[in-house]
Design a protein around this motif. Sequence first.
Motif, PDB file in Angstrom:
ATOM      1  N   VAL A  66       0.996  -1.287   0.028  1.00 27.78           N
ATOM      2  CA  VAL A  66       0.040   0.107   0.011  1.00 27.78           C
ATOM      3  C   VAL A  66       0.741   1.242  -0.052  1.00 27.78           C
ATOM      4  N   ARG A  67       0.454   2.073  -0.870  1.00 30.10           N
ATOM      5  CA  ARG A  67       1.395   3.203  -0.913  1.00 30.10           C
ATOM      6  C   ARG A  67       0.686   4.517  -0.100  1.00 30.10           C
ATOM      7  N   PHE A  68       1.400   4.946   1.022  1.00 30.32           N
ATOM      8  CA  PHE A  68       0.805   5.907   2.008  1.00 30.32           C
ATOM      9  C   PHE A  68       2.024   6.710   2.343  1.00 30.32           C
ATOM     10  N   HIS A  95      -6.818   7.903   9.889  1.00 28.26           N
ATOM     11  CA  HIS A  95      -6.625   8.864   9.025  1.00 28.26           C
ATOM     12  C   HIS A  95      -5.672   8.383   8.270  1.00 28.26           C
ATOM     13  N   ILE A  96      -5.837   8.128   6.898  1.00 30.33           N
ATOM     14  CA  ILE A  96      -4.812   7.749   5.988  1.00 30.33           C
ATOM     15  C   ILE A  96      -4.592   8.792   4.976  1.00 30.33           C
ATOM     16  N   ASP A  97      -3.240   9.180   4.811  1.00 26.51           N
ATOM     17  CA  ASP A  97      -2.847   9.858   3.549  1.00 26.51           C
ATOM     18  C   ASP A  97      -2.137   8.838   2.617  1.00 26.51           C
ATOM     19  N   GLY A  98      -2.781   8.559   1.431  1.00 30.71           N
ATOM     20  CA  GLY A  98      -2.172   7.695   0.427  1.00 30.71           C
ATOM     21  C   GLY A  98      -2.817   7.514  -0.701  1.00 30.71           C
ATOM     22  N   ASN A  99      -2.406   6.859  -1.584  1.00 29.78           N
ATOM     23  CA  ASN A  99      -3.077   6.314  -3.062  1.00 29.78           C
ATOM     24  C   ASN A  99      -4.447   5.808  -3.031  1.00 29.78           C
ATOM     25  N   ILE A 100      -5.315   6.680  -3.567  1.00 31.00           N
ATOM     26  CA  ILE A 100      -6.689   6.341  -3.492  1.00 31.00           C
ATOM     27  C   ILE A 100      -6.930   4.893  -4.330  1.00 31.00           C
ATOM     28  N   ALA A 104      -9.134  -0.352  -1.377  1.00 34.19           N
ATOM     29  CA  ALA A 104      -9.583  -1.741  -1.159  1.00 34.19           C
ATOM     30  C   ALA A 104      -8.474  -2.191  -0.046  1.00 34.19           C
ATOM     31  N   LYS A 105      -7.425  -2.300  -0.289  1.00 35.85           N
ATOM     32  CA  LYS A 105      -6.225  -2.676   0.320  1.00 35.85           C
ATOM     33  C   LYS A 105      -6.265  -2.240   1.911  1.00 35.85           C
ATOM     34  N   ILE A 106      -6.521  -0.824   1.712  1.00 40.39           N
ATOM     35  CA  ILE A 106      -6.359   0.016   3.191  1.00 40.39           C
ATOM     36  C   ILE A 106      -7.610  -0.417   3.905  1.00 40.39           C
ATOM     37  N   GLU A 107      -8.777  -0.568   3.213  1.00 44.03           N
ATOM     38  CA  GLU A 107      -9.919  -1.064   4.030  1.00 44.03           C
ATOM     39  C   GLU A 107      -9.715  -2.516   4.562  1.00 44.03           C
ATOM     40  N   LYS A 108      -8.918  -3.235   3.811  1.00 38.71           N
ATOM     41  CA  LYS A 108      -8.725  -4.856   4.253  1.00 38.71           C
ATOM     42  C   LYS A 108      -7.969  -4.853   5.227  1.00 38.71           C
ATOM     43  N   ALA A 109      -6.868  -3.920   5.396  1.00 41.16           N
ATOM     44  CA  ALA A 109      -5.706  -4.047   6.161  1.00 41.16           C
ATOM     45  C   ALA A 109      -6.430  -3.841   7.813  1.00 41.16           C
ATOM     46  N   ILE A 110      -7.147  -2.685   7.641  1.00 40.36           N
ATOM     47  CA  ILE A 110      -7.790  -2.100   8.823  1.00 40.36           C
ATOM     48  C   ILE A 110      -8.912  -2.985   9.298  1.00 40.36           C
ATOM     49  N   ILE A 134     -12.905   4.997   8.334  1.00 41.75           N
ATOM     50  CA  ILE A 134     -11.645   5.224   7.790  1.00 41.75           C
ATOM     51  C   ILE A 134     -11.607   6.467   6.964  1.00 41.75           C
ATOM     52  N   LEU A 135     -10.848   7.409   6.897  1.00 42.85           N
ATOM     53  CA  LEU A 135     -10.609   8.875   6.198  1.00 42.85           C
ATOM     54  C   LEU A 135      -9.405   8.582   5.423  1.00 42.85           C
ATOM     55  N   LEU A 136      -9.543   8.526   4.057  1.00 44.88           N
ATOM     56  CA  LEU A 136      -8.501   8.278   3.260  1.00 44.88           C
ATOM     57  C   LEU A 136      -8.371   9.700   2.493  1.00 44.88           C
TER      58      LEU A 136
END
Length: 148
Positions: A66-68, A95-100, A104-110, A134-136
Amino acid sequence: MSAQITLNWTKDSTFETLLDGHKVTIDTTAENGGNNEGPRPKALMLVALAGCSAMDVISLFLKMRVRFDKISIDVTAETSDTIPMVYTAFHATYHIDGNIGDAAKIEKAIRLSQEKYCGVGLMMKKIGPITYDILLNGEPLKPQKHED
């Protein structure tokens, strides 16, 4: 396997312990007989919850590539109105600053941290529900809150 700490009284309502070689001081306010030399013990539960999940999420982000640029977690707790005042429910905002494109990977990890990996969270769910959102890049990743 077991865990153990030793908490030592220093003065008034101030106590210290060593955790993995790091000194941790807990205390209370002057109004409550302390010296305000450290956090309150109950608040450390929220730090433990956020820290446990954050470490899971970072590990999973690296494995998933994941790119963050940033991750922070706010944790709030509902408290009972009666004495002793205990936590009754928890809410985490990631709060995640990263690649939109990695949403899906961000949501899965959390989700994996919340449901499977974070031992602190799994213990605290015995106290009360833990919800999260989750705030992206400042925008809700999913408009609804998740409850586990």
